[in-house]
Design an enzyme around this catalytic site. Structure first.
Site, PDB file in Angstrom:
ATOM      1  N   GLU A  38      31.441 -19.862 -30.573  1.00  0.00           N
ATOM      2  CA  GLU A  38      30.992 -18.778 -29.701  1.00  0.00           C
ATOM      3  C   GLU A  38      29.974 -19.340 -28.710  1.00  0.00           C
ATOM      4  OE1 GLU A  38      27.560 -16.152 -30.642  1.00  0.00           O
ATOM      5  OE2 GLU A  38      28.233 -16.376 -32.717  1.00  0.00           O
ATOM      6  N   ARG A  42      23.271 -15.723 -23.339  1.00  0.00           N
ATOM      7  CA  ARG A  42      21.822 -15.856 -23.203  1.00  0.00           C
ATOM      8  C   ARG A  42      21.421 -16.604 -21.944  1.00  0.00           C
ATOM      9  NH1 ARG A  42      20.211 -17.398 -29.494  1.00  0.00           N
ATOM     10  NH2 ARG A  42      21.395 -15.683 -30.454  1.00  0.00           N
ATOM     11  N   THR A  66      26.256 -12.640 -28.759  1.00  0.00           N
ATOM     12  CA  THR A  66      25.111 -11.903 -28.212  1.00  0.00           C
ATOM     13  C   THR A  66      25.549 -10.928 -27.114  1.00  0.00           C
ATOM     14  OG1 THR A  66      23.882 -13.983 -28.563  1.00  0.00           O
ATOM     15  CG2 THR A  66      22.666 -12.156 -27.628  1.00  0.00           C
ATOM     16  N   LYS A 126      29.172  -9.083 -38.887  1.00  0.00           N
ATOM     17  CA  LYS A 126      28.153 -10.132 -38.797  1.00  0.00           C
ATOM     18  C   LYS A 126      26.887  -9.621 -39.478  1.00  0.00           C
ATOM     19  CE  LYS A 126      25.265 -12.433 -35.313  1.00  0.00           C
ATOM     20  NZ  LYS A 126      25.130 -12.763 -33.878  1.00  0.00           N
TER      21      LYS A 126
END
Length: 209
Positions: A38, A42, A66, A126
């Protein structure tokens, strides 16, 4: 797509600031024995990094991490991400993923989160930040009320070489992920052979878990 995560038992969470480094990290992961990763949302380089890996290294299954908004989810899918993850459970993001039939793993940390995820039909979750929540003991506490539902966890947040095997020994844990596989300092210093070495060691531990 989740089959690849389950097969590898590992999911590197990679943060990059440029496309070239992203490609070199992906190559280091493949050399070490992992074909799924992944790229975290960010930095401003995330979408282009995903696009480059999807285009130039099709053997790597690349996802976006994220994801905090529906717009990021759309950007991830448009860039070629094959799946997405988030640290929490944002209803708007989950619904957007379902609308676009985009494989998605929402983040959970509490029983209420798990039950909300189940109402959306999500069973691959997750669990984050797993170490701060109580690690293996917390997972054991969740097993009684939720194992029979089919819920399984991708554990992230504080996972490393020292505790990886113990996490993977849990029946509730499908895979473990995190940045320990691709440390930001090694990426910054372009020490990609060291990343490959960490990956190889992790793969061996995962096979034992």
């Amino acid at each position: 797509m989740f089959r690849e995560i389950k097969k590898n038992k590992l999911l590197p969470a990679v943060t990059v600031t440029d496309v070239h480094s992203a490609l070199l990290v992906a190559e280091a992961l493949l050399e070490g024995g992992i074909n799924v990763m992944e790229i975290t949302f960010r930095t401003s380089a995330t979408a282009e990094a995903i696009r480059a890996i999807a285009r130039e290294l099709p053997e790597m299954k690349v996802g976006a991490g994220t994801i905090l908004s529906p717009d990021q989810l759309s950007a991830a899918q448009e860039a070629g991400a094959q799946f997405g993850l988030s640290p929490g459970l944002n209803k708007q993001v989950v619904e957007k993923a379902q609308e676009h039939e985009f494989p998605f793993i929402p983040g959970v940390s509490t029983p209420s989160d798990i039950e909300l995820a189940l109402t959306y039909g999500h069973k691959m979750l997750k669990l984050f930040p797993v170490s701060d929540l109580g690690g293996e003991n917390y997972i054991g506490s969740l097993e009684g009320p939720y194992k029979h539902t089919g819920v399984r966890f991708l554990v992230m947040g504080g996972v490393n070489l020292s505790n990886l095997k113990s996490y993977l020994e849990s029946d509730m844990v499908t895979a473990a992920g995190g940045s320990w596989l691709t440390p930001s300092d090694l990426i910054r210093e372009k020490k990609f052979k060291q990343i490959t070495a960490i990956v190889r060691e992790s793969v061996i531990l995962a096979e034992q878990g």
